[in-house]
Enzyme design. Sequence first.
Site, PDB file in Angstrom:
ATOM      1  N   SER A 171      76.212  51.158  54.194  1.00  0.00           N
ATOM      2  CA  SER A 171      74.874  51.728  54.365  1.00  0.00           C
ATOM      3  C   SER A 171      74.300  51.322  55.726  1.00  0.00           C
ATOM      4  CB  SER A 171      73.980  51.302  53.205  1.00  0.00           C
ATOM      5  OG  SER A 171      72.765  51.997  53.207  1.00  0.00           O
ATOM      6  N   ASP A 200      58.277  51.569  72.475  1.00  0.00           N
ATOM      7  CA  ASP A 200      59.300  51.112  73.436  1.00  0.00           C
ATOM      8  C   ASP A 200      60.554  50.622  72.715  1.00  0.00           C
ATOM      9  OD1 ASP A 200      57.876  48.978  72.400  1.00  0.00           O
ATOM     10  OD2 ASP A 200      58.115  47.729  74.191  1.00  0.00           O
ATOM     11  N   HIS A 258      75.933  56.232  46.406  1.00  0.00           N
ATOM     12  CA  HIS A 258      75.824  55.423  47.611  1.00  0.00           C
ATOM     13  C   HIS A 258      76.462  54.040  47.468  1.00  0.00           C
ATOM     14  CE1 HIS A 258      73.988  54.472  51.476  1.00  0.00           C
ATOM     15  NE2 HIS A 258      73.532  53.348  50.970  1.00  0.00           N
TER      16      HIS A 258
END
Length: 433
Positions: free
Chosen positions: A144, A358, A411
């Site tokens: 993951s 940023d 998953h």
Amino acid sequence: MTHSYRQPGVVLTDHRFTVPLDHDDPSGETIELYAREAVAAEKADRDLPWLVYLQGGPGFGANRFIGKQAWLGRALDDYRVLLLDQRGTGHSTPANRQTLPLRGGPAEQAAYLARFRADSIVRDCETIRPRVTGGAPWTVLGQSFGGFCTLTYLSFAPEGLDTAIITGGLPSLDGHADDVYRAAYPRMERKVTAHYERYPQDVERARRIADHLLTHEVTLPNGYRLTVEAFQSLGILLGSGDGTHRLHHLLEDAFVRTASGPALSDAFQEQVQHLLSYASHPLYALVHEACYAQGNRPTAWAAERVRSEFPQFDAAKALAGDEPLLFTGETVHPWTFDCDPALRPLRETAELLAARTDWPPLYDPARLAVNEVPVAAAVYHDDLFVDTAHSLATARAVKGLRTWVTDEFEHDGVRAGGPRVLDRLLALARGRL
């Protein structure tokens, strides 16, 4: 100092490493990383290649296996394994509501947490690798979010890797968080629809609980405010192989009769607070959307903003008609920090991270296009957590990456499928399939 001990069939050794908080300032502040070495007992004296495991998340420490559980047994056939607690998780220097005030106020906390993404984790790996392997490249297994980190590793430090194995963790290389959640909500709706088809009795049960939460203030025993939106987020269970059954069992015993009328039972509340609390993994909430941030765009609570594009997830509207309640999952919202006592003190810190612009790049598409490291990735069909289309687009962008696309697992396939999943991916990476 290291300490070694035994579990069935395995010799374990605890390691602690000191790394820079900011790798661009190597002589500045440091933090500590913890990792557990595992080796098959019968091979403890052998010179074996290393495999480093990067856990999913963000915010979770490495698995605490007992013996050769799950995929570990297969890995120990070939490797000495390092189970790394990524910075801020597990036994590594913690980052939570108790420790972050030591940094100062929200601005200082947010600046600190901005260094807890995949780019810093990869540089941590490269800092400790020479101490672990003597300088030899190692194999990485990324589950993951650990797969996200693996793509960052292949982008900026491929010389440190012998082989890369990814399970359910091929992210979009250039997608904004908005794109991630715009793909996620329809996928979530499909998962909920499938759940109700399996357990049609849960439609009315979920609606009844939601109606109760819209008309009553419920605070769980640990202080968590259980709103209807928080209840809906239990849909994260639908991303695991047994999750639909676990959700069903949770819903079937929600209410108990009391002197003042029906109320959510203590047993239900106990289970729900365990599922919803971020006390053990606050970084998941704090830097979840930041895991997708690159360039000069803020994430700006992407999951919350994009949710407004999908009005079918509005609980009040669903209950006003005869529509089933839709669950959500794998999203973090501003209200998450209002509901959870483990996160409330960090709400302003989270706001600053959501507004931050940023963010350095996490991937280098040009370098990935000429990749020479053997890579194999499991892509789970209609994975709740990572969009399949995004994963396959990324797979095409990485030279030599071989995929195994399957609907056999959800998953958590590397946990549920254990040795078989890892064995197949190692064979793919080695060109045997």
